[in-house]
Design a protein around this motif. Structure first.
Motif, mmCIF file in Angstrom:
data_model
loop_
_atom_site.group_PDB
_atom_site.id
_atom_site.type_symbol
_atom_site.label_atom_id
_atom_site.label_comp_id
_atom_site.label_asym_id
_atom_site.label_seq_id
_atom_site.Cartn_x
_atom_site.Cartn_y
_atom_site.Cartn_z
ATOM 1 N N ILE A 162 0.345 29.672 42.296
ATOM 2 C CA ILE A 162 -0.554 28.598 42.336
ATOM 3 C C ILE A 162 -0.657 27.814 43.570
ATOM 4 C CG2 ILE A 162 -1.100 26.376 41.039
ATOM 5 C CD1 ILE A 162 0.305 27.733 38.512
ATOM 6 N N GLY A 163 0.333 27.437 44.304
ATOM 7 C CA GLY A 163 0.435 26.757 45.642
ATOM 8 C C GLY A 163 0.650 25.512 44.983
ATOM 9 N N TRP A 164 -0.370 24.614 45.224
ATOM 10 C CA TRP A 164 0.041 23.086 44.918
ATOM 11 C C TRP A 164 1.034 22.482 45.511
ATOM 12 C CZ3 TRP A 164 -0.738 21.882 38.919
ATOM 13 C CH2 TRP A 164 -1.152 20.692 38.778
ATOM 14 N N ARG A 165 1.220 22.839 46.803
ATOM 15 C CA ARG A 165 2.478 22.481 47.662
ATOM 16 C C ARG A 165 2.574 20.944 47.732
ATOM 17 N NH1 ARG A 165 1.468 27.466 49.378
ATOM 18 N NH2 ARG A 165 -0.180 26.571 50.569
ATOM 19 N N ALA B 88 -7.391 27.722 48.863
ATOM 20 C CA ALA B 88 -6.166 27.928 49.367
ATOM 21 C C ALA B 88 -5.280 26.957 49.257
ATOM 22 C CB ALA B 88 -6.532 28.258 50.939
ATOM 23 N N GLU B 89 -5.490 25.558 48.904
ATOM 24 C CA GLU B 89 -4.913 24.670 48.670
ATOM 25 C C GLU B 89 -3.952 24.582 47.242
ATOM 26 O OE1 GLU B 89 -2.806 20.724 49.581
ATOM 27 O OE2 GLU B 89 -4.147 22.114 50.724
ATOM 28 N N VAL B 90 -4.786 24.986 46.105
ATOM 29 C CA VAL B 90 -4.502 25.350 44.844
ATOM 30 C C VAL B 90 -5.405 26.306 44.448
ATOM 31 C CG1 VAL B 90 -3.965 24.186 42.692
ATOM 32 C CG2 VAL B 90 -3.894 22.635 44.774
ATOM 33 N N ALA B 91 -4.617 27.587 43.876
ATOM 34 C CA ALA B 91 -5.013 28.682 43.700
ATOM 35 C C ALA B 91 -5.896 28.747 42.097
ATOM 36 C CB ALA B 91 -4.269 29.789 43.792
ATOM 37 N N ARG C 190 -1.223 17.213 36.457
ATOM 38 C CA ARG C 190 -0.088 17.270 37.416
ATOM 39 C C ARG C 190 1.064 17.883 37.271
ATOM 40 N NH1 ARG C 190 2.936 12.389 36.152
ATOM 41 N NH2 ARG C 190 4.291 13.023 37.820
ATOM 42 N N LEU C 191 1.805 18.017 38.149
ATOM 43 C CA LEU C 191 3.195 18.488 38.154
ATOM 44 C C LEU C 191 4.201 17.326 37.991
ATOM 45 C CD1 LEU C 191 3.098 20.766 41.163
ATOM 46 C CD2 LEU C 191 3.243 21.554 38.521
ATOM 47 N N THR C 192 5.265 17.617 37.055
ATOM 48 C CA THR C 192 6.300 16.828 36.719
ATOM 49 C C THR C 192 7.384 17.291 37.743
ATOM 50 O OG1 THR C 192 7.320 18.202 35.019
ATOM 51 C CG2 THR C 192 5.790 16.860 34.428
ATOM 52 N N ALA C 193 8.353 16.295 37.653
ATOM 53 C CA ALA C 193 9.502 16.341 38.486
ATOM 54 C C ALA C 193 10.040 17.671 38.239
ATOM 55 C CB ALA C 193 10.550 15.234 37.957
ATOM 56 N N ASP C 194 10.121 18.383 37.069
ATOM 57 C CA ASP C 194 10.852 19.563 36.588
ATOM 58 C C ASP C 194 9.985 20.834 36.726
ATOM 59 O OD1 ASP C 194 9.739 18.823 34.467
ATOM 60 O OD2 ASP C 194 11.451 19.430 33.418
ATOM 61 N N ASP C 195 8.694 20.534 37.304
ATOM 62 C CA ASP C 195 7.658 21.473 37.709
ATOM 63 C C ASP C 195 7.044 22.112 36.499
ATOM 64 O OD1 ASP C 195 8.012 21.319 40.503
ATOM 65 O OD2 ASP C 195 9.412 22.962 40.539
ATOM 66 N N ARG C 196 6.817 21.355 35.238
ATOM 67 C CA ARG C 196 5.950 21.440 34.278
ATOM 68 C C ARG C 196 4.347 21.158 34.605
ATOM 69 N NH1 ARG C 196 9.074 21.305 29.138
ATOM 70 N NH2 ARG C 196 11.237 20.681 29.701
ATOM 71 N N ILE C 197 3.460 21.410 34.100
ATOM 72 C CA ILE C 197 2.094 20.960 34.193
ATOM 73 C C ILE C 197 1.873 20.379 32.963
ATOM 74 C CG2 ILE C 197 -0.355 21.490 34.377
ATOM 75 C CD1 ILE C 197 0.339 24.297 35.737
ATOM 76 N N VAL C 198 1.488 18.995 33.070
ATOM 77 C CA VAL C 198 0.856 18.194 32.036
ATOM 78 C C VAL C 198 -0.693 18.062 32.279
ATOM 79 C CG1 VAL C 198 0.838 15.963 31.252
ATOM 80 C CG2 VAL C 198 2.950 16.743 31.853
#
Length: 499
Positions: A310-313, A194-197, A329-337
């Protein structure tokens, strides 16, 4: 012999066409360095200089060393020399976690059965935990006080069980945290998803105070900027070939550089070495680390609807607790690294730019990313890259000295540098201050500081041992986490490869 089990990534391999699409058009370049854009450049050393304190290496450890040295001794002439450009190596290539952990596995759910306590010096586990949190707070306070524009986010981290047997590891870690009062929260499968799908998650351990996210290349560039503004003299494209202590004179340590300008040496009273995975200038330290190549990928920015799916709020850093683990992790412009899993050592500790392009590794990471988040089907990756980290036989930084303590060296940070590089710099500076009559500090009294790790053996034994350990770790991931005799022996001796 226990039956081998397929991992979640082997049970749920995405379609080849989906992986091909994601990889199509990917740049073989470091996302963080590309995103940094234009950066300040510093001159090449072209003439001999004298310094009170010379620093070798323009990564996190060297930059923190120079910055803190100037803050402690404003009147001192501090010179930093870097073989390439500031932050171009591991400090500009990592995923961007700045953690409170000073050793691998520290304060987390990995490895099982309390092995991380056994790998710390006896009685120092709790002390290292406290010092690690104080160190992370000091890094964050410096980011604020110096206005370092490095996208600092104090998000915390979530350790992830992605196989059923790992659930007990997180439960054990949660119980240990409860005994010490650490604010960790265990999430079962439903709460974690529920936190991260992600369909790969079996459980999670939320550690809100244990990590921040940072833009790695920006942090290095901003540390250089701040140090330069304080008066540190930085020289790039200046490779040090040798360190030569002299027998007389006030400035009696010479750093000889490879310079097209002839004699462009540095004479210094004291020297700090932060050369990471590159060969040590102290011969006695050269077998205390080996370079290991790790890799990462980055997606294009995710659209809002996909990110919502995905969630990950909370934007926490995420890390699974397998032996061959992933960090993302998420970057400032919402990429996934997304990085990790493979850790590749080359015979003899050789380093080469050709080792940075491993198509099989990038494909495997892409498969694992799409298995973790099948919602990403149809997206493209923007970047893929690799870099070398300095791995030791003991997880965490080690320290060495020469010339009566006037040369200080550290290594073995292997993925911890964004946070632990600051701690290592403070240790080295504390030890220099002791030469001037300052008392020992809590940091310098640590047994893990005073005792160096077991060196790697000569080749071919080193390569064979590293390969055997790597295969054993992989096998454990396929046997419900059960560690074979080799790994149990290493645990007992306080040894390991935890890159």
């Amino acid at each position: 012999m226990a039956r081998l089990q397929r991992t979640v990534f082997e049970r749920n391999v995405p379609a080849r066409a989906v992986v091909d699409h994601a990889l199509g058009g990917t740049h073989h370049a470091v996302f963080w360095l590309d995103d940094l854009g234009e950066r300040a450049s510093y001159p090449t050393l072209s003439a001999p200089v004298r310094a009170d304190i010379a620093v070798v290496g323009g990564g996190y450890t060297g930059l923190w060393s120079a910055l803190r040295a100037k803050q402690r001794h404003p009147g001192a002439r501090v010179v930093l020399v870097e073989a390439r450009s500031v932050g171009w190596a591991a400090s500009g290539r990592n995923v961007g976690f700045c953690g409170a952990n000073l050793t691998h596995g520290h304060a987390s759910g990995r490895p099982p059965d309390g092995a991380e306590e056994r790998r710390d010096e006896p009685g120092e586990h709790a002390l290292l935990t406290r010092l690690g949190h104080e160190n992370l707070a000091a890094v964050g306070a410096t980011v604020d006080s110096l206005g370092l524009d490095c996208q600092w986010e104090r998000t915390g981290i979530v350790d992830l069980a992605i196989e059923p047997h790992q659930i007990d590891w997180l439960l054990d870690a949660a119980a240990r945290a409860a005994r010490t009062g650490a604010p960790h929260t265990y999430l079962d499968r439903a709460k974690m998803r529920a936190e991260v799908a992600s369909p790969t998650y079996e459980a999670g351990l939320v550690r809100p105070d244990d990590a921040a996210l940072v833009h790695p290349a920006r942090l290095a560039a901003e540390l250089a900027r701040a140090a330069s503004q304080l008066g540190v003299e930085i020289f790039e494209q200046t490779r040090v070939a040798a360190l030569v202590p002299q027998r007389s004179g006030a400035h009696d340590i010479v750093l000889r550089t490879l310079s097209p300008h002839g004699d462009a040496s540095v004479r210094a009273d004291r020297v700090l070495l932060g050369t990471s995975a590159f060969p040590s200038l102290l011969r006695r330290s050269r077998r205390h680390t080996v370079p290991v190549y790790v890799s990462a990928i980055a997606t294009e920015p995710l659209p809002a609807d996909l990110l919502a799916a995905i969630g990950w709020r909370g934007r926490q850093g995420l890390a699974d607790v397998a032996n061959r683990s992933h960090r993302y992790r998420l970057t400032a412009d919402d990429r996934i690294v997304f990085g990790g899993h493979d850790a590749v050592h080359h015979y003899g500790g050789r380093m080469s730019r050709t080792y940075e392009d491993r198509p099989a590794t990038f494909r495997r990471l892409t498969e694992h990313l799409l298995t973790t988040f099948p919602q990403l089907e149809g997206i493209r990756l923007s970047h893929r890259w690799s870099g070398a980290v300095d791995t030791a036989t003991r997880p965490g930084a080690w320290f060495a000295q020469a010339a009566g303590g006037r040369v200080q060296h550290t290594g073995g940070l292997a993925g911890l540098g964004a946070g632990a590089g600051h701690f290592a710099a403070q240790v080295m500076l504390d030890r220099l201050d002791v030469l001037d009559g300052a008392p020992d500090t809590e940091r310098t009294r640590l047994r893990t500081v005073r005792r160096r790790p077991v060196p790697f053996p000569p080749e071919p034994v080193a390569a064979a041992g590293i390969r055997a350990t790597r295969l054993a770790l992989d096998r454990a991931d396929h046997q419900g986490g059960r560690r074979n005799l080799l790994l149990r022996s290493l645990d007992t001796l306080g040894l390991g490869l935890d890159t």
